[in-house]
Each structure stands twice: as structure tokens, then as C-alpha cells.
Design a protein around this motif. Sequence first.
Motif, PDB file in Angstrom:
ATOM      1  N   ALA A   1       0.844  -1.196   0.000  1.00 32.05           N
ATOM      2  CA  ALA A   1       0.000   0.000   0.000  1.00 32.05           C
ATOM      3  C   ALA A   1       0.876   1.241   0.000  1.00 32.05           C
ATOM      4  CB  ALA A   1      -0.927   0.019   1.209  1.00 32.05           C
ATOM      5  N   VAL A   2       0.592   2.147  -0.924  1.00 28.61           N
ATOM      6  CA  VAL A   2       1.243   3.454  -0.972  1.00 28.61           C
ATOM      7  C   VAL A   2       0.213   4.493  -0.570  1.00 28.61           C
ATOM      8  CG1 VAL A   2       2.341   5.181  -2.440  1.00 28.61           C
ATOM      9  CG2 VAL A   2       2.908   2.770  -2.721  1.00 28.61           C
ATOM     10  N   MET A   3       0.527   5.256   0.471  1.00 27.90           N
ATOM     11  CA  MET A   3      -0.387   6.286   0.974  1.00 27.90           C
ATOM     12  C   MET A   3       0.236   7.651   0.721  1.00 27.90           C
ATOM     13  SD  MET A   3      -1.568   4.492   4.524  1.00 27.90           S
ATOM     14  CE  MET A   3      -2.121   2.772   4.525  1.00 27.90           C
ATOM     15  N   PHE A   4      -0.375   8.392  -0.170  1.00 26.73           N
ATOM     16  CA  PHE A   4       0.114   9.715  -0.562  1.00 26.73           C
ATOM     17  C   PHE A   4      -0.608  10.749   0.315  1.00 26.73           C
ATOM     18  CE2 PHE A   4       2.419  11.746  -4.126  1.00 26.73           C
ATOM     19  CZ  PHE A   4       2.231  13.062  -3.748  1.00 26.73           C
ATOM     20  N   LEU A   5       0.167  11.433   1.194  1.00 26.17           N
ATOM     21  CA  LEU A   5      -0.396  12.403   2.139  1.00 26.17           C
ATOM     22  C   LEU A   5      -0.020  13.821   1.722  1.00 26.17           C
ATOM     23  CD1 LEU A   5      -1.610  13.388   4.856  1.00 26.17           C
ATOM     24  CD2 LEU A   5       0.605  12.862   5.904  1.00 26.17           C
ATOM     25  N   ASP A   6      -1.021  14.680   1.628  1.00 19.32           N
ATOM     26  CA  ASP A   6      -0.792  16.100   1.334  1.00 19.32           C
ATOM     27  C   ASP A   6      -1.539  16.930   2.372  1.00 19.32           C
ATOM     28  OD1 ASP A   6       0.178  18.121  -0.896  1.00 19.32           O
ATOM     29  OD2 ASP A   6      -1.819  18.759  -0.251  1.00 19.32           O
ATOM     30  N   LEU A   7      -0.825  17.880   2.999  1.00 19.61           N
ATOM     31  CA  LEU A   7      -1.456  18.705   4.029  1.00 19.61           C
ATOM     32  C   LEU A   7      -2.466  19.655   3.408  1.00 19.61           C
ATOM     33  CD1 LEU A   7       1.572  19.642   6.314  1.00 19.61           C
ATOM     34  CD2 LEU A   7      -0.050  17.773   6.558  1.00 19.61           C
ATOM     35  N   ASP A   8      -3.517  19.943   4.164  1.00 20.39           N
ATOM     36  CA  ASP A   8      -4.551  20.880   3.724  1.00 20.39           C
ATOM     37  C   ASP A   8      -4.232  22.270   4.261  1.00 20.39           C
ATOM     38  OD1 ASP A   8      -5.850  18.732   2.572  1.00 20.39           O
ATOM     39  OD2 ASP A   8      -7.084  18.351   4.343  1.00 20.39           O
ATOM     40  N   ASN A   9      -4.184  23.242   3.355  1.00 25.51           N
ATOM     41  CA  ASN A   9      -3.985  24.650   3.732  1.00 25.51           C
ATOM     42  C   ASN A   9      -2.676  24.883   4.490  1.00 25.51           C
ATOM     43  OD1 ASN A   9      -6.587  25.247   2.683  1.00 25.51           O
ATOM     44  ND2 ASN A   9      -7.523  24.639   4.632  1.00 25.51           N
ATOM     45  N   PHE A  10      -1.632  24.144   4.106  1.00 27.82           N
ATOM     46  CA  PHE A  10      -0.347  24.339   4.790  1.00 27.82           C
ATOM     47  C   PHE A  10       0.251  25.709   4.493  1.00 27.82           C
ATOM     48  CE2 PHE A  10       4.324  23.993   4.649  1.00 27.82           C
ATOM     49  CZ  PHE A  10       4.558  23.764   5.991  1.00 27.82           C
ATOM     50  N   LYS A  11      -0.059  26.268   3.342  1.00 29.33           N
ATOM     51  CA  LYS A  11       0.504  27.567   2.988  1.00 29.33           C
ATOM     52  C   LYS A  11       0.108  28.655   3.990  1.00 29.33           C
ATOM     53  CE  LYS A  11       1.181  30.648  -0.948  1.00 29.33           C
ATOM     54  NZ  LYS A  11       1.045  31.869  -0.153  1.00 29.33           N
ATOM     55  N   ILE A  12      -1.017  28.452   4.655  1.00 22.55           N
ATOM     56  CA  ILE A  12      -1.449  29.440   5.648  1.00 22.55           C
ATOM     57  C   ILE A  12      -0.398  29.577   6.744  1.00 22.55           C
ATOM     58  CG2 ILE A  12      -3.214  29.939   7.391  1.00 22.55           C
ATOM     59  CD1 ILE A  12      -5.228  28.548   5.612  1.00 22.55           C
ATOM     60  N   VAL A  13       0.176  28.461   7.163  1.00 22.62           N
ATOM     61  CA  VAL A  13       1.196  28.507   8.222  1.00 22.62           C
ATOM     62  C   VAL A  13       2.416  29.286   7.744  1.00 22.62           C
ATOM     63  CG1 VAL A  13       2.664  27.113   9.706  1.00 22.62           C
ATOM     64  CG2 VAL A  13       0.367  26.324   9.147  1.00 22.62           C
ATOM     65  N   ASN A  14       2.875  28.985   6.534  1.00 19.01           N
ATOM     66  CA  ASN A  14       4.043  29.698   6.008  1.00 19.01           C
ATOM     67  C   ASN A  14       3.767  31.184   5.864  1.00 19.01           C
ATOM     68  OD1 ASN A  14       5.821  27.555   5.852  1.00 19.01           O
ATOM     69  ND2 ASN A  14       5.223  26.994   3.786  1.00 19.01           N
ATOM     70  N   ASP A  15       2.599  31.528   5.345  1.00 15.83           N
ATOM     71  CA  ASP A  15       2.299  32.939   5.100  1.00 15.83           C
ATOM     72  C   ASP A  15       2.095  33.722   6.378  1.00 15.83           C
ATOM     73  OD1 ASP A  15       2.470  32.424   2.431  1.00 15.83           O
ATOM     74  OD2 ASP A  15       0.319  32.234   2.102  1.00 15.83           O
ATOM     75  N   SER A  16       1.511  33.085   7.402  1.00 15.24           N
ATOM     76  CA  SER A  16       1.193  33.814   8.626  1.00 15.24           C
ATOM     77  C   SER A  16       2.328  33.796   9.643  1.00 15.24           C
ATOM     78  CB  SER A  16      -0.068  33.233   9.262  1.00 15.24           C
ATOM     79  OG  SER A  16       0.119  31.853   9.557  1.00 15.24           O
ATOM     80  N   LEU A  17       2.993  32.665   9.817  1.00 16.65           N
ATOM     81  CA  LEU A  17       4.028  32.534  10.852  1.00 16.65           C
ATOM     82  C   LEU A  17       5.435  32.458  10.298  1.00 16.65           C
ATOM     83  CD1 LEU A  17       2.250  29.946  13.176  1.00 16.65           C
ATOM     84  CD2 LEU A  17       2.228  32.437  13.309  1.00 16.65           C
ATOM     85  N   GLY A  18       5.569  32.351   9.005  1.00 14.99           N
ATOM     86  CA  GLY A  18       6.899  32.288   8.425  1.00 14.99           C
ATOM     87  C   GLY A  18       7.328  30.871   8.110  1.00 14.99           C
ATOM     88  N   HIS A  19       8.312  30.758   7.242  1.00 24.02           N
ATOM     89  CA  HIS A  19       8.762  29.442   6.791  1.00 24.02           C
ATOM     90  C   HIS A  19       9.501  28.673   7.877  1.00 24.02           C
ATOM     91  CE1 HIS A  19       7.678  29.669   2.498  1.00 24.02           C
ATOM     92  NE2 HIS A  19       7.839  30.978   2.670  1.00 24.02           N
ATOM     93  N   ASP A  20      10.105  29.366   8.849  1.00 24.58           N
ATOM     94  CA  ASP A  20      10.792  28.648   9.920  1.00 24.58           C
ATOM     95  C   ASP A  20       9.798  27.830  10.736  1.00 24.58           C
ATOM     96  OD1 ASP A  20      13.175  29.677   9.113  1.00 24.58           O
ATOM     97  OD2 ASP A  20      13.188  31.329  10.553  1.00 24.58           O
ATOM     98  N   VAL A  21       8.679  28.442  11.080  1.00 23.63           N
ATOM     99  CA  VAL A  21       7.655  27.699  11.823  1.00 23.63           C
ATOM    100  C   VAL A  21       7.060  26.612  10.935  1.00 23.63           C
ATOM    101  CG1 VAL A  21       5.447  27.892  13.021  1.00 23.63           C
ATOM    102  CG2 VAL A  21       7.160  29.692  13.266  1.00 23.63           C
ATOM    103  N   GLY A  22       6.871  26.922   9.638  1.00 19.74           N
ATOM    104  CA  GLY A  22       6.366  25.901   8.726  1.00 19.74           C
ATOM    105  C   GLY A  22       7.300  24.711   8.637  1.00 19.74           C
ATOM    106  N   ASP A  23       8.609  24.971   8.586  1.00 17.90           N
ATOM    107  CA  ASP A  23       9.571  23.866   8.563  1.00 17.90           C
ATOM    108  C   ASP A  23       9.532  23.080   9.863  1.00 17.90           C
ATOM    109  OD1 ASP A  23      10.333  24.630   6.054  1.00 17.90           O
ATOM    110  OD2 ASP A  23      12.150  25.674   6.680  1.00 17.90           O
TER     111      ASP A  23
END
Length: 802
Positions: free
Chosen positions: A381-403
Motif C-alpha cells: 500500500a502506498v499512501m500519498f499524504l498532502d497537508l490541507d492549507n499548509f501555505k497558511i502557516v508559512n504565510d502567517s508565521l513564516g517558513h521557519d515555523v512551517g519547517d
Amino acid sequence: MRSQDGGRRIGLRAVLTVPVIVLVVSVVLALFIAEEWAAREQTRSLLDRRAETVISGISARLDERRRNKILMATLLAREPDLPILIERRDVVGLARLLVPLRATLDLDFVRVVDAQGQALLTVGEGEGGVLMSLVPKALAGLTESSVAVEGHGLQIAAAMPVKGRGGIIGVLTVASCLQSEELQSLRESDDLDLVVLKGPDVVASTLRDASLQQIIVQLGGQGVASARLNESIAAPGYIAAIREAMNGSMVVLIATHDILDATRQRTLTMMLGLLGIVSAVGLIGMIYARQLTRALGNMTRVAASISEGRYDERIPESHIREFNIVGRSINRLASQVDEQLKELTRRAFYDRLTDLPNRALLKDRLRLAMMRSKRRQGHVAVMFLDLDNFKIVNDSLGHDVGDALLVALADRLRLSVRPEDTVARLGGDEFVVLVEEVADADEARVIADRLLEQLTQPYQLDGHTLFAAGSIGIALSSLEATTADDLMRNADVAMYHAKSAGKGRCAVFAPEMNEYAMQRLALETDLRGAHERGEMRVVYQPIVRLETGQVIEVEALLRWDHPTRGEISPTQFISIAEEAGLIVPLGAWVLREAARCGKAWQDACPDSPIVLGVNLSARQFQQPSLVDDIARIIAETGLDPHLLKLEITESVMMHDVDAAVQVLNQLKALGIQLAIDDFGTGYSSLAQLRRLPVDILKIDREFVSRLEKDPEDEAIVRSIISLAGSLNLQVTGEGIETAAQAGHLRELGCAQGQGYFYARPMRAEEFRRILAARTPVLPPSAGAANGAATPTKRSRPARKAS
């Protein structure tokens, strides 16, 4: 040693040793020959320089005495009583003054003459010829001195003018003699002989050899050059130098016997020393040649290892500094190359941020897993996971918090699977979980649900409480998916299918999903430029007061009229616009168009103002220029900001409550009303909700649609209405399709609602006519009648979007 082709090869040690030996022998022979030839020339030159040096030294001594006599004459002439005594011609006073000074200054002769050159006083013994020659120059104002040959030796004299009130009134002369006794002291101290000649006569001499003195008298007295004189005295073993005096000459003679012996002894000593130095140099050269060959051998061995791809060997330290520098550089280079190769290998197969396997390593493991599954008759089984609305974290808190969130999520996924399973990161917010030995799709779905449950637990990062959600696509190995690429592609397609179905869920791949993926790609292609082509339009759905059916608000919704497919549901293209980055310009256009219409309605019906609701997408809400853009649109259109209501989904604000509160307060400062859309589907708590400066809660259509069927949904709606009442918030029910749903909401205390039961979304002109009629959209009696006879076939309302 011999080469493979039979030729003889000379080792490096032999190559270095033979030239060293030849060089040492050649240097020694050359030094012996050169020293033997140079000794004779050096001795002659040395003797010549010695004679010239001695005569120059004697002349320097005489010059020093002459300057001393000038100093003495100056001192005597500066006696304050001397000019007075000369003017008085007081000989007795002059004697009384000068006699003690003469004895003190050790002068042989002192004389005073007047301005006419007449002698006033003479003290001591000496010849006056030289002294009198200095008097005219002294009377002219000059200080003069000289060295002359007199009958009893070398006389050093000086003359000094004496000045009075009327100018030069006399001359003071002093002198002393260098006689034979003093010449003898020169001979003893400097190991030389000195002969002083005045014409052909010997005035003073230290010579004991009469025949040699006769040669000096015959040649030196005639002014013969020193070269001819040296030829005459070379046989007796002397060398001479001549220096002319004022009226005579001085001849210095140096014996050459001792100098020649000393030269020979020095030459022999130097040759022995050179021989020892050259031998030592040769020995040191042999030692260094051995060390050199050893160091070069080590460097050659290590270089060969590096060229063959082995980077573990190192060059040892040697006694040669330059080789150590080169060796350390090669060692450092080998270490760096080894580390870089390891790092490149790691980069090639592992993600740098999360340290999870990357796409390349995942595909390799997937191929091996599929081979094992075929032998075991199982599934992968291959399970492909993609986060929902992850860009919100990067845009609001910055890429360091997103990482940091991605790292925490990766650790959580790694702990949620078995050690033999693989969790990989493909890039961005995309992860893949490879699970082996899966019985069927149901088991894979259970695993995916467990992963989603772990994923949604809160994260504490950098002082923020964050929530994450994702969608998972599942693909099982089968006859259709024969390669790793096929399985990965199928899982990716299933993931997009899960997102389109509402996000936060999983979906198992089915062959018909490929067609959906192709349609989605074509839809994204058509969506680009749809606005510029005039295919987009804004429609308006009324919001009514449930008690009266009176229109009190309106919500602006976006629609797409495709030229070939007709009207496309927002549920199909809004998510694509979000992912493609098209939602921001589309949302700004919807807000500007709706504000323009709202201003027109406001002007047309000033007595019954209508609140205009416009949805803000997640990407719009995270734009740094959001507040400025909205303020500019309000200013451009002239819309009263108090009649504008912005609707934001609950999940968007819950990603970072602090940042959301800051933005919402800025919007409230403009006078805008704020609503939480789809309330009940997010993760907000009462404490978080109280912090949000909102005015309205909109109950999600899913709860409203199940009011008649599910008691739990009724309890949820009741709780939302009660919560809103305690916080002084208005409540709007969405998606009302039947009179029963409207009545149920009224009974629960909901004041206003919207849905197909009251009106479908309509164009601006149609809504303006409804406003102008000033009548309820649907009277309560009619609503009850319709509720009693619900249509058997009803189209489900499309999800709103802006």
C-alpha cells in the motif's frame, strides 16, 4: 627494478642520490682550484689595501691634530684680554697671558703678530717659515692650518685672526711637531716603518735597514710613483705607500712575510672548513633524499588510493615542512571528498529537512517491496499524504515555523508506523507512507485513518498552538499497477480525489479516478484566463429573517460559465484556484464587483440597508496587504463599510489565533462586520472563540441538512445557538432546503438563514428587483405549505465560494 617491457627503471632515491654525490665532488674540486688561484691575487690586493689603509690612517691622525690646532688657536684668540693687549702692543702682558696657556695646551710654538705682520711675541721653539705662510690668510679673515715637513719632523700649525674694535688687529699662530720618538711609537703600535722626506733628505725614520733606507731616499725623494717603488722593495719583502705633504713626503713600509704566512694558513683552514661543510651538506642531502623518497612514496600511494575511489588512507607526517603542508592538504581534500560523497549520497536519498527518505530512495524501496509482495502473494500500500492549507502557516508565521511543523509531523508519522514501513517526504508538504503486507483496501484505510487522527493532534511550536490536517490517497499493488511509478501516480490521483471530496479524509484509488484527474488538469488549464475571457460572474443569494422571510442580507458568490461545459460548480474549481494561486486576484475582483453593486443598492434603498456578505479564502486572509486592499476597494466604490460583512471559515482562523485576531481587529477598525463561516467544522474552543472579534456564526449546511434525521446534529446546532447567545453573536443557518428545516431552526432560536428554500443565487439585476418590491422572499405560510410537500427530486445546492 625492471619495467614490464624489460627496460630498467631507476628508483627515485637513486635519481636523487647520484646527482648529490656528483655535485659534492665537483664543488670540492672547484673550490680547491679556485682558492689556490685566488690566494695569490687576494694576498697582493690585501697588501696593497693594507699599505693604503695605513698611510690613510696616518694622514687621518695628522688631519685630526690639525683640526685640534685650529680649535686651540680659536680658544686662545677668544681670550677677552688678547685684543686689548695686541692693541696696546703689551708684550709683557701677552707673555703673561699666553705662556701658561701654551703649557696647558701642550703647544710647542705660539706666536702673535700685529695687523702689519710684525711679530709681537714668540713663545717656544719652531721654524717660522710655515707659520709665516699662514699669516697673510689669517689677516684676510680666514682660519688656516697645515702640515709641513721641517728639519726635525712633521710640524702641524694653525693661524687664527684676532678681532678688535676696528676689525682684525692681529694673528695668533700655534704649532706642534711630530718627531722621531713619536714615529717610533707608531711603528710599535701598527707594525710598520715610516720615513719622512724633505726633498732628498731624511728628516725622520724608523728604518733599521740602511740599504732599504737608501732605496727610499733615491726613489721616494724624487717623487717616484708608488708602483715603481714597490717593484724595487719587493725583493727585500716590503710593500710601500707614499703620501705627499706640504713640502715633503711620507713613505709607509709594511713587511709582507707575516701577512703571506697568515694568508696561507687562513687559506688552508678555510679549505678544510669548506671540505667539512660540503661533506656535511652531502650527508644531509643523502638523509633528506631518503626522507624525500619516503614522503613522495607515501603521497604516491595515497594519491593512487584516492584515484581508485578509496578515501580512508592518509599521508603520514614527515620531517619536510613543505611535504607536510602538501600532505595535510591532500588529507584534508580526501576527508572533504569523503564527507561530500557521503553528504551527496545522503542528499540523493534523504530529505534534508526531515531526514526522511526522499523520492529516489522511496521508489527503490517500493520496487523491492513490490517484488517481495509478488513472491508472498500479498499487497503493498502506498499512501500519498498532502497537508490541507499548509501555505497558511508559512504565510502567517513564516517558513521557519512551517519547517518546524513539517519536522514534527514527520516524527509523528515515523512513530505511527511499523519499523519495516517507510515514511518518505517528496517535497513541500507531500509525504508518502509505504506499508508492506497489507491484506486489502479496508486494512489500508484503517491505517490511513489512524495516520490522519495522529496528524490532527495539536502541535506546540515556537509559542504557537498549531493544528494540521491532510488528505491521503491510497493505492494498492495489483495487476493494473505493475511498476513503482504506476503505484505512486495512482496514490497521487486518489489523494486529489480525497481533497475534492472535502479534505481531511482518505480515498482508495479506483481506475475511474484517472479520468477525474485528466478532467481536473483540463479544468485548471481552462481556469487560467477565464476571468479575462469574461467567463466569471458574481451572483447573490438572499439571507432572510426566519420569522418574517424579509431579506436582511445578501451573500456574493462566484460562478463560472464555461463556454463548452456550461456552469461549473464552485466545488469543482475553487480548490483548483486555491492550489494554482488564482484565488487571490479572483477574490479581489469578486469583492470589488460586489461592493459596486452594494453601493448601488444602498443608494436605491437608503431606508432599508442590506448587509453585503463576501467570502474570504484562506490565501486572501493570509495576504499581508489584505486590510489595505479592502480599504482601497471600499474607498473606490463608496460602499458604507458597516454594510460589508466578510466571511472567513473557522479552520483558517484556528491555524494561528494570535495572527488572526490581529487581522480581524484591523478589519473591525474599518467598520466591517465579521462572520465565521461553516462554524462547527473546525477545531475552535470557547476560549479561542471569545478572543475573535466576530459578529455572526454561520452554521454549516451539513448540520442543517441532518436536523430532521440525526439527534446528535440537532444537539450540535442547539449548542452553537446557545453559545452564540452567550457571546452576543448572531446566528445564520446555511443550506436551508425545506420548511421543516427552517421551522426547526426557528424553534432552536436561530434568527436568520439562507438556502434554496428561500432563493437560489441570482444575478444583481434580479436581486435589485426583489429589494425594490420590499416583500418577503417567501412568506411563512407558503414556506409551511412547501414544507408539507417537499419535492421528490431536489438538486443539492452548490458550495458557495468567492
